[in-house]
Design a protein around this motif. Sequence first.
Motif, PDB file in Angstrom:
ATOM      1  N   LYS A  62       0.950  -1.158   0.018  1.00 13.38           N
ATOM      2  CA  LYS A  62      -0.024  -0.048  -0.020  1.00 13.38           C
ATOM      3  C   LYS A  62       1.040   1.199  -0.071  1.00 13.38           C
ATOM      4  O   LYS A  62       1.997   1.239   0.610  1.00 13.38           O
ATOM      5  CB  LYS A  62      -0.861   0.078   1.313  1.00 13.38           C
ATOM      6  CG  LYS A  62      -0.081   0.086   2.401  1.00 13.38           C
ATOM      7  CD  LYS A  62      -0.817   0.536   3.568  1.00 13.38           C
ATOM      8  CE  LYS A  62      -0.916   1.966   3.655  1.00 13.38           C
ATOM      9  NZ  LYS A  62      -1.735   2.658   4.973  1.00 13.38           N
ATOM     10  N   THR A  66       0.028   9.957  -0.542  1.00 10.53           N
ATOM     11  CA  THR A  66       0.441  10.346  -1.590  1.00 10.53           C
ATOM     12  C   THR A  66      -0.296  11.484  -2.212  1.00 10.53           C
ATOM     13  O   THR A  66      -0.178  11.938  -3.439  1.00 10.53           O
ATOM     14  CB  THR A  66       0.394   9.027  -2.573  1.00 10.53           C
ATOM     15  OG1 THR A  66      -0.947   8.426  -2.206  1.00 10.53           O
ATOM     16  CG2 THR A  66       1.339   8.184  -2.303  1.00 10.53           C
ATOM     17  N   LYS A  70      -4.006  14.302   2.135  1.00  8.39           N
ATOM     18  CA  LYS A  70      -3.670  13.328   3.352  1.00  8.39           C
ATOM     19  C   LYS A  70      -2.423  13.885   3.810  1.00  8.39           C
ATOM     20  O   LYS A  70      -2.178  13.799   4.979  1.00  8.39           O
ATOM     21  CB  LYS A  70      -3.222  11.863   2.831  1.00  8.39           C
ATOM     22  CG  LYS A  70      -4.441  10.939   2.617  1.00  8.39           C
ATOM     23  CD  LYS A  70      -4.972  10.325   3.829  1.00  8.39           C
ATOM     24  CE  LYS A  70      -3.954   9.729   4.755  1.00  8.39           C
ATOM     25  NZ  LYS A  70      -4.690   9.154   5.929  1.00  8.39           N
ATOM     26  N   MET A  74      -2.248  14.868   8.004  1.00 13.07           N
ATOM     27  CA  MET A  74      -1.336  14.182   9.026  1.00 13.07           C
ATOM     28  C   MET A  74       0.142  15.177   9.350  1.00 13.07           C
ATOM     29  O   MET A  74       0.863  14.765  10.170  1.00 13.07           O
ATOM     30  CB  MET A  74      -0.851  12.887   8.323  1.00 13.07           C
ATOM     31  CG  MET A  74      -1.860  11.997   7.963  1.00 13.07           C
ATOM     32  SD  MET A  74      -3.265  11.976   8.987  1.00 13.07           S
ATOM     33  CE  MET A  74      -2.677  10.979  10.366  1.00 13.07           C
ATOM     34  N   GLU A 107     -10.773   5.433   3.999  1.00 14.17           N
ATOM     35  CA  GLU A 107     -10.206   6.207   2.655  1.00 14.17           C
ATOM     36  C   GLU A 107     -10.452   5.615   1.500  1.00 14.17           C
ATOM     37  O   GLU A 107     -10.115   4.457   1.255  1.00 14.17           O
ATOM     38  CB  GLU A 107      -8.782   6.819   3.099  1.00 14.17           C
ATOM     39  CG  GLU A 107      -7.586   5.925   3.727  1.00 14.17           C
ATOM     40  CD  GLU A 107      -6.477   6.296   3.987  1.00 14.17           C
ATOM     41  OE1 GLU A 107      -6.635   7.629   4.624  1.00 14.17           O
ATOM     42  OE2 GLU A 107      -5.496   5.555   3.860  1.00 14.17           O
ATOM     43  N   ILE A 142      -7.558   2.378   7.953  1.00 10.75           N
ATOM     44  CA  ILE A 142      -6.322   2.968   8.831  1.00 10.75           C
ATOM     45  C   ILE A 142      -6.514   2.810  10.283  1.00 10.75           C
ATOM     46  O   ILE A 142      -7.631   3.262  10.612  1.00 10.75           O
ATOM     47  CB  ILE A 142      -5.515   4.029   8.091  1.00 10.75           C
ATOM     48  CG1 ILE A 142      -6.348   5.186   7.914  1.00 10.75           C
ATOM     49  CG2 ILE A 142      -4.826   3.632   6.892  1.00 10.75           C
ATOM     50  CD1 ILE A 142      -5.445   6.541   7.871  1.00 10.75           C
ATOM     51  N   PHE A 151       1.923  11.292  14.278  1.00  6.01           N
ATOM     52  CA  PHE A 151       3.176  10.649  14.186  1.00  6.01           C
ATOM     53  C   PHE A 151       4.022  11.499  13.179  1.00  6.01           C
ATOM     54  O   PHE A 151       3.664  12.313  12.667  1.00  6.01           O
ATOM     55  CB  PHE A 151       2.979   9.232  13.722  1.00  6.01           C
ATOM     56  CG  PHE A 151       1.785   9.051  12.439  1.00  6.01           C
ATOM     57  CD1 PHE A 151       2.264   9.906  11.269  1.00  6.01           C
ATOM     58  CD2 PHE A 151       0.759   8.699  12.521  1.00  6.01           C
ATOM     59  CE1 PHE A 151       1.312   9.923  10.255  1.00  6.01           C
ATOM     60  CE2 PHE A 151      -0.139   8.874  11.726  1.00  6.01           C
ATOM     61  CZ  PHE A 151       0.312   9.191  10.415  1.00  6.01           C
ATOM     62  N   CYS A 161       2.602   1.854   8.208  1.00  2.00           N
ATOM     63  CA  CYS A 161       1.857   2.749   7.542  1.00  2.00           C
ATOM     64  C   CYS A 161       0.184   2.768   8.159  1.00  2.00           C
ATOM     65  O   CYS A 161      -0.418   2.907   7.200  1.00  2.00           O
ATOM     66  CB  CYS A 161       2.010   2.835   6.132  1.00  2.00           C
ATOM     67  SG  CYS A 161       3.774   2.637   5.661  1.00  2.00           S
ATOM     68  N   ALA A 234      -4.599   7.112  -0.388  1.00  2.93           N
ATOM     69  CA  ALA A 234      -5.933   7.722  -0.467  1.00  2.93           C
ATOM     70  C   ALA A 234      -6.066   8.844  -1.351  1.00  2.93           C
ATOM     71  O   ALA A 234      -5.025   9.748  -1.365  1.00  2.93           O
ATOM     72  CB  ALA A 234      -6.325   8.076   0.949  1.00  2.93           C
TER      73      ALA A 234
HETATM   74  C1  OOG Z   1      -0.860   7.045   7.270  1.00  2.00           C
HETATM   75  C2  OOG Z   1      -1.339   5.999   5.887  1.00  2.00           C
HETATM   76  C3  OOG Z   1      -1.637   6.806   5.074  1.00  2.00           C
HETATM   77  C4  OOG Z   1      -2.926   6.912   2.878  1.00  2.00           C
HETATM   78  O1  OOG Z   1      -3.565   6.361   2.069  1.00  2.00           O
HETATM   79  O2  OOG Z   1      -2.614   7.955   2.671  1.00  2.00           O
HETATM   80  C5  OOG Z   1      -2.457   5.999   4.019  1.00  2.00           C
HETATM   81  C6  OOG Z   1      -1.715   7.760   8.111  1.00  2.00           C
HETATM   82  O3  OOG Z   1      -2.489   8.562   7.574  1.00  2.00           O
HETATM   83  O4  OOG Z   1      -2.285   7.082   9.091  1.00  2.00           O
HETATM   84  O5  OOG Z   1      -2.866   4.919   3.925  1.00  2.00           O
END
Ligand code: OOG
Length: 262
Positions: A62, A66, A70, A74, A107, A142, A151, A161, A234
Amino acid sequence: MAITQAMQQDIVNYLLDAEQERKEVLKLTENYPELSLNTAYDVQTLLIRRKIEAGTRSIGYKLGLTSKAKQEMMGVYEAIYGVLTRDMLALEWEPMDHKQFIHPKAEPEIAFFIGEDLQGTDITGEDVLRATQYVAAAIEVIDSRYLDFKFTLPDVVADNCSSAKFVIGSKMVPVRDVELPELGVVMTKNSQVVTTGSGAAVLGDPAVSVAWAVNKLGERGLGLRRGDVVLSGAITEAIAFKPGDTIQAQFAHLGSVTLSCV
Ligand code: OOG
Ligand code: MG
């Protein structure tokens, strides 16, 4: 201070415990501020090895972080990859039990079904399209093991991840039949629209996102294998859900995929 092998095993135990006990834990960099990205991928590898020893198997990869949505959500501005294991694959018609999670979020993603091995360090989106047999609609769940879902880059990589579960829609579409960047998606929660986006949100093109991961894997002597599934990352921000919620991602051309939480 270098992170020794013994420390890496301690970290793996700490993360596996958090997952099994469904408790949020302090992020690793609080106690190991020197944790590098490279060591974080080593920890991820050890963590997956432990899961495989416990009876699951690796079925693909995965992508994470990206899309701008997102990254901003984060506060981490670099793409990452993690491993998908068989136990993460959930079925659309099976209710998803909220009790197995800490603080899950859903997502919308595009799933790639890989038809031939692909390995290298200068792989392009076009190479990915050639190696891909089908694409399908997907929802990734997630569930970061860290307190408040917060994080840094090495923390989230070590925690595979934030991977927890994923659901794939029933419609498999030959990859050449769709323009991935133009694929629109509408995500609803209990029939209310909560977010919308299109494939282009993922590094301009989801195939480019997958190519990025292949090149990163290539640096470690790894690659995609025929039969692997890859989640593109996502397209929109992640949506929290609770027991009783139904989340649906409706994609142009790929149909829809639903998750019902109990
Ligand atoms: C990290 C995993 C991010 C995505 O698709 O962007 C993810 C997180 O946001 O906890 O899976
Ligand atoms: Mg994801």
